[in-house]
Design a protein around this motif. Structure first.
Motif, short mmCIF file in Angstrom:
data_model
loop_
_atom_site.label_atom_id
_atom_site.label_comp_id
_atom_site.label_asym_id
_atom_site.label_seq_id
_atom_site.Cartn_x
_atom_site.Cartn_y
_atom_site.Cartn_z
N ARG A 42 0.83 -1.21 0.00
CA ARG A 42 0.00 0.00 0.00
C ARG A 42 0.86 1.26 0.00
O ARG A 42 0.67 2.15 -0.81
CB ARG A 42 -0.94 -0.02 1.19
N ASP A 43 1.80 1.38 0.93
CA ASP A 43 2.74 2.51 0.96
C ASP A 43 4.03 2.01 0.30
O ASP A 43 4.97 1.59 0.99
CB ASP A 43 2.98 2.98 2.39
N LEU A 44 4.06 2.07 -1.00
CA LEU A 44 5.12 1.43 -1.78
C LEU A 44 6.51 1.91 -1.39
O LEU A 44 7.43 1.11 -1.23
CB LEU A 44 4.86 1.68 -3.27
N PHE A 45 6.69 3.21 -1.20
CA PHE A 45 8.00 3.73 -0.86
C PHE A 45 8.46 3.16 0.49
O PHE A 45 9.59 2.69 0.62
CB PHE A 45 8.01 5.26 -0.82
N ALA A 46 7.60 3.20 1.49
CA ALA A 46 7.95 2.70 2.83
C ALA A 46 8.25 1.21 2.82
O ALA A 46 9.21 0.76 3.45
CB ALA A 46 6.84 3.02 3.83
N VAL A 47 7.43 0.45 2.11
CA VAL A 47 7.62 -1.00 2.04
C VAL A 47 8.94 -1.35 1.36
O VAL A 47 9.70 -2.19 1.85
CB VAL A 47 6.42 -1.66 1.30
N GLN A 48 9.23 -0.69 0.25
CA GLN A 48 10.46 -0.99 -0.47
C GLN A 48 11.69 -0.50 0.29
O GLN A 48 12.72 -1.18 0.32
CB GLN A 48 10.39 -0.41 -1.89
N GLN A 49 11.58 0.65 0.93
CA GLN A 49 12.69 1.17 1.72
C GLN A 49 13.00 0.22 2.89
O GLN A 49 14.17 -0.09 3.15
CB GLN A 49 12.35 2.56 2.26
#
Length: 141
Positions: A42-49
């Protein structure tokens, strides 16, 4: 030199584990990830980071423990805004190499990375090559 190549893991840690086990069993000296390395969420940036900071470094060390070098590039589903962190993680381990828009020579072979893909039906367009000469890239290229 034996090499295991895979792509589109999308952060599924059990798939990474399976790849490592198969590479070790086959006696591979390198695993090459050809893109779409990072998880979706859902929060792509946070998940990938979080994946890059908290999970990938340990995986790289587990590869090293098996004598396997990890080479990887990012793909069209991996956020361009995390390229710097990706390079940092890959460069800091000593046993992994970034192929993100780079070429690396190992064992007489040259691996060339390119994160760009052809324009597809997916919504994320960070790394998309345009099919037609008059198509416009969101990054001016």
């Amino acid at each position: 030199m034996k090499i295991l190549y895979t792509t589109d893991i999308h952060g599924r840690t059990h798939c990474f584990d399976t790849v490592l086990e198969r590479a070790a069993k086959a006696g591979a000296s390198a695993i090459v990830y050809g893109g779409d390395l990072l998880p979706l969420g859902r929060d792509l940036f946070a998940v990938q980071q979080a994946f890059l900071e908290n999970w990938l470094p340990d995986y790289i060390q587990r590869c090293a423990g098996r004598g396997i070098t990890l080479l990887a590039t990012l793909g069209n589903m991996d956020l361009r805004g995390l390229d710097g962190l990706f390079h940092q993680v890959m460069d800091s381990s000593g046993n992994s190499l970034s192929l993100l828009d780079e070429s690396i020579g190992i064992g007489g072979y040259t691996f060339v990375g390119c994160a760009m893909t052809t324009d597809g039906p997916f919504s994320l367009k960070d790394r998309c090559l345009r099919d037609l000469p008059d198509s416009v890239s969101p990054f001016g290229g």
